[in-house]
Motif scaffolding. Sequence first.
Motif, mmCIF file in Angstrom:
data_model
loop_
_atom_site.group_PDB
_atom_site.id
_atom_site.type_symbol
_atom_site.label_atom_id
_atom_site.label_comp_id
_atom_site.label_asym_id
_atom_site.label_seq_id
_atom_site.Cartn_x
_atom_site.Cartn_y
_atom_site.Cartn_z
ATOM 1 N N ASP A 119 0.856 -1.184 0.000
ATOM 2 C CA ASP A 119 0.000 0.000 0.000
ATOM 3 C C ASP A 119 0.895 1.238 0.000
ATOM 4 O O ASP A 119 1.532 1.545 1.016
ATOM 5 C CB ASP A 119 -0.898 -0.025 1.232
ATOM 6 C CG ASP A 119 -1.898 1.112 1.249
ATOM 7 O OD1 ASP A 119 -1.508 2.269 0.942
ATOM 8 O OD2 ASP A 119 -3.060 0.858 1.578
ATOM 9 N N ARG A 120 0.957 1.943 -1.126
ATOM 10 C CA ARG A 120 1.875 3.078 -1.236
ATOM 11 C C ARG A 120 1.507 4.207 -0.272
ATOM 12 O O ARG A 120 2.391 4.894 0.250
ATOM 13 C CB ARG A 120 1.985 3.585 -2.676
ATOM 14 C CG ARG A 120 0.772 4.209 -3.257
ATOM 15 C CD ARG A 120 1.019 4.664 -4.699
ATOM 16 N NE ARG A 120 -0.217 5.122 -5.276
ATOM 17 C CZ ARG A 120 -0.708 6.341 -5.088
ATOM 18 N NH1 ARG A 120 -0.046 7.222 -4.367
ATOM 19 N NH2 ARG A 120 -1.854 6.690 -5.630
ATOM 20 N N GLY A 121 0.228 4.406 -0.003
ATOM 21 C CA GLY A 121 -0.199 5.435 0.950
ATOM 22 C C GLY A 121 0.294 5.144 2.362
ATOM 23 O O GLY A 121 0.766 6.047 3.059
ATOM 24 N N ARG A 122 0.219 3.896 2.771
ATOM 25 C CA ARG A 122 0.708 3.508 4.104
ATOM 26 C C ARG A 122 2.214 3.664 4.204
ATOM 27 O O ARG A 122 2.757 3.823 5.277
ATOM 28 C CB ARG A 122 0.310 2.065 4.430
ATOM 29 C CG ARG A 122 -1.163 1.781 4.407
ATOM 30 C CD ARG A 122 -1.831 1.781 5.703
ATOM 31 N NE ARG A 122 -1.009 1.350 6.791
ATOM 32 C CZ ARG A 122 -1.484 0.803 7.877
ATOM 33 N NH1 ARG A 122 -2.764 0.586 7.972
ATOM 34 N NH2 ARG A 122 -0.697 0.474 8.863
ATOM 35 N N LEU A 123 2.893 3.613 3.059
ATOM 36 C CA LEU A 123 4.346 3.777 3.029
ATOM 37 C C LEU A 123 4.763 5.239 2.856
ATOM 38 O O LEU A 123 5.939 5.548 2.735
ATOM 39 C CB LEU A 123 4.946 2.936 1.903
ATOM 40 C CG LEU A 123 4.802 1.427 2.103
ATOM 41 C CD1 LEU A 123 5.180 0.688 0.827
ATOM 42 C CD2 LEU A 123 5.649 0.967 3.266
ATOM 43 N N GLY A 124 3.771 6.146 2.810
ATOM 44 C CA GLY A 124 4.075 7.567 2.697
ATOM 45 C C GLY A 124 4.386 8.026 1.281
ATOM 46 O O GLY A 124 4.954 9.091 1.085
ATOM 47 N N ASP A 150 2.518 9.276 -1.274
ATOM 48 C CA ASP A 150 1.173 9.771 -1.546
ATOM 49 C C ASP A 150 0.933 10.245 -2.966
ATOM 50 O O ASP A 150 -0.201 10.265 -3.421
ATOM 51 C CB ASP A 150 0.835 10.893 -0.562
ATOM 52 C CG ASP A 150 0.732 10.370 0.864
ATOM 53 O OD1 ASP A 150 0.267 9.232 1.052
ATOM 54 O OD2 ASP A 150 1.132 11.093 1.791
#
Length: 158
Positions: free
Chosen positions: A58-63, A65
């Motif tokens: 999950d790219r969002g969870r990895l920062g 954005d």
Amino acid sequence: MEQMDGYDVKILAELQNDGRLTNNELSERIALSPSQCSRRRARLEAEGFIQTYRAILDRGRLGLDLLIVIAVTLATHNRDNAKRFAALIADLPEVLECYALTGEMDYHLKVVTPDLAGLAHFVNDVLLPHDSVQHVKTSIVLSTLKDFQGLPVRPRRA
């Protein structure tokens, strides 16, 4: 290469959906014995139908954005310049995908960055100063209507 049959297609479809399936779980889903699933999976891997297994993060969870599509035009169109650009791209973890194109632009890149500052750094300090690059055009993705969910798996024709 052996001809793919309906079971092979089912195996590919199930594994593409969940690469962690055991042969027992796979056998239950496609109504074939675990030993047959194991042999067929090994053959599909050996023949290159299955290239690898990986987790989708999950790219969002990895920062990460921002998702950006970047169109690149090369400074000159020759083999050496294309090789220099390819070498640059190969070493950039922000580049998720890169496609050489026909048409107006030479390449399209799919890139992730944490924020606008990260995008500015990537474009201004990495891409534009590189001697292979002439022009860069960025587009920030506002929303994703459909993300890659796998290839359409169908039986091959003889």
